[in-house]
Motif scaffolding. Structure first.
Motif, PDB file in Angstrom:
ATOM      1  N   ARG A   1     -18.122  -2.064   1.715  1.00  0.00           N
ATOM      2  CA  ARG A   1     -17.337  -1.031   1.053  1.00  0.00           C
ATOM      3  C   ARG A   1     -17.382  -1.249  -0.455  1.00  0.00           C
ATOM      4  O   ARG A   1     -17.295  -2.380  -0.935  1.00  0.00           O
TER       5      ARG A   1
ATOM      6  N   GLY B   1     -13.872  -4.426   2.750  1.00  0.00           N
ATOM      7  CA  GLY B   1     -14.397  -4.022   4.042  1.00  0.00           C
ATOM      8  C   GLY B   1     -15.893  -4.276   4.139  1.00  0.00           C
ATOM      9  O   GLY B   1     -16.630  -4.086   3.167  1.00  0.00           O
TER      10      GLY B   1
ATOM     11  N   SER C   1     -14.937  -6.161   9.322  1.00  0.00           N
ATOM     12  CA  SER C   1     -13.656  -6.371   8.659  1.00  0.00           C
ATOM     13  C   SER C   1     -13.336  -5.130   7.834  1.00  0.00           C
ATOM     14  O   SER C   1     -14.156  -4.716   7.010  1.00  0.00           O
ATOM     15  N   GLU C   2     -12.164  -4.544   8.053  1.00  0.00           N
ATOM     16  CA  GLU C   2     -11.781  -3.380   7.260  1.00  0.00           C
ATOM     17  C   GLU C   2     -10.263  -3.306   7.120  1.00  0.00           C
ATOM     18  O   GLU C   2      -9.519  -3.769   7.987  1.00  0.00           O
TER      19      GLU C   2
ATOM     20  N   GLY D   1      -9.181   2.475   7.846  1.00  0.00           N
ATOM     21  CA  GLY D   1     -10.590   2.254   7.583  1.00  0.00           C
ATOM     22  C   GLY D   1     -11.506   3.196   8.345  1.00  0.00           C
ATOM     23  O   GLY D   1     -11.077   4.063   9.115  1.00  0.00           O
TER      24      GLY D   1
ATOM     25  N   ALA E   1      -5.499  -2.342  10.093  1.00  0.00           N
ATOM     26  CA  ALA E   1      -6.573  -3.186   9.577  1.00  0.00           C
ATOM     27  C   ALA E   1      -7.209  -3.899  10.763  1.00  0.00           C
ATOM     28  O   ALA E   1      -6.521  -4.332  11.692  1.00  0.00           O
TER      29      ALA E   1
END
Length: 290
Positions: free
Chosen positions: A208, A213, A235-236, A240, A253
């Motif tokens: 991101r 993210g 991973s966010e 997201g 998350a």
């Protein structure tokens, strides 16, 4: 199909037009399609075989029903192995909904002779998707037809008539507008893709740019051994991309890690899943085909 070719002052400009109506290809019916291309120095010289060398194309457009794809400022080197396109736009009846800027393809044209699409680099400076495209019109009979079903035991890769070898895929900026998969998103993507004789190997890294993210994926599968190797790390933050795409309630998350290997009839993986910092899953999972 109707095809016409006209040349004005050979070596300076040319125009190509083609249209196709009611053609069935591989059970897919194309009701109408058209191709228009004009260019400067499109035909730099004709040769006795009837072919021509292309050095520069100013603009080209392909349209099928309500979908149109337009390429601008296309150029290539003398060997046609390094092709750049200044801009590619995709539009429907409401206008442009996606645009690719400064696309580049570095490939081995000669590899096609041995049934291989061999790409050293497939890249673009920027890809922007501003909205969802209009839904395609579907035939009433197709809508009423029962969906095809396959048994999990028959899981195989698509059978392609050629191999695909993309050493590097690179897009430093991808922008997805609000409403396409949730809030507005900016990210980068790097990866590779290899498919040859029923064996697939790929990797993808997404980061991101506007928020925290990331996603890292490594996967491989072979039809003959039915062996699947999978490594995923996602991973966010809240609200997201994945949470919106999967319509997860409250858009938490997410942190998901998967590391597994084995044949499809006895695939095992270590899985860790957390939402908003709370560990939901942490252990091993084995999946067997029915």
């Amino acid at each position: 199909a109707n095809v016409s070719l006209s040349v004005v002052e050979a070596g300076q400009s040319a125009a190509i037009q083609a249209s196709v109506n009611d053609v069935v290809y591989d059970t897919v019916k194309v009701t109408s399609a058209s191709v228009d291309m004009t260019g400067t120095d499109l035909l730099s010289r004709a040769v006795l075989s009837g072919t021509a060398s292309a050095s520069h194309v100013e603009a080209g457009q392909i349209s099928i029903d309500d979908l149109a794809l337009k390429a601008e400022r296309v150029s290539e080197d003398a060997s046609s192995s390094d092709v750049t396109v200044g801009a590619i736009s995709v539009s429907d009846s409401e206008g442009i909904w996606a645009r690719v800027e400064n696309a580049r393809l570095v490939w081995a044209l000669s590899a096609l002779l041995r049934g291989q699409l061999d790409v050293d680099l497939l890249a673009a400076d920027r890809i922007a998707v501003t909205r969802k495209p209009l839904p395609a019109e579907t035939d009433a009979a197709a809508e009423d037809a029962p969906a095809a079903t396959t048994s999990s035991s028959s899981t195989t890769l698509p059978q392609l008539p050629f191999g695909i070898d993309i050493d590097r895929l690179s897009v430093p900026r991808i922008e997805i507008g609000e409403g396409v998969i949730g809030p507005e998103v900016a990210m980068s993507a790097e990866g590779a893709f290899h498919y040859l004789k029923g064996a697939l190997r790929t990797n993808l890294q997404i980061e991101r740019l506007d928020r925290a993210g990331s996603l890292a994926l490594e996967a491989a599968f072979a039809d003959d051994t039915r062996q699947l190797d999978l490594k995923l790390d996602l991973s966010e933050p809240e609200n997201g991309v994945v949470a919106n795409a999967l319509d997860i309630p409250d858009r938490p998350a997410i942190r998901l890690q998967v590391d597994g290997s084995g044949p499809l009839d006895d695939f095992s993986a270590d899985i860790a899943l957390a939402a908003n910092g709370d560990q939901l899953v942490d252990g091993s999972v084995t999946i067997s085909e029915a």
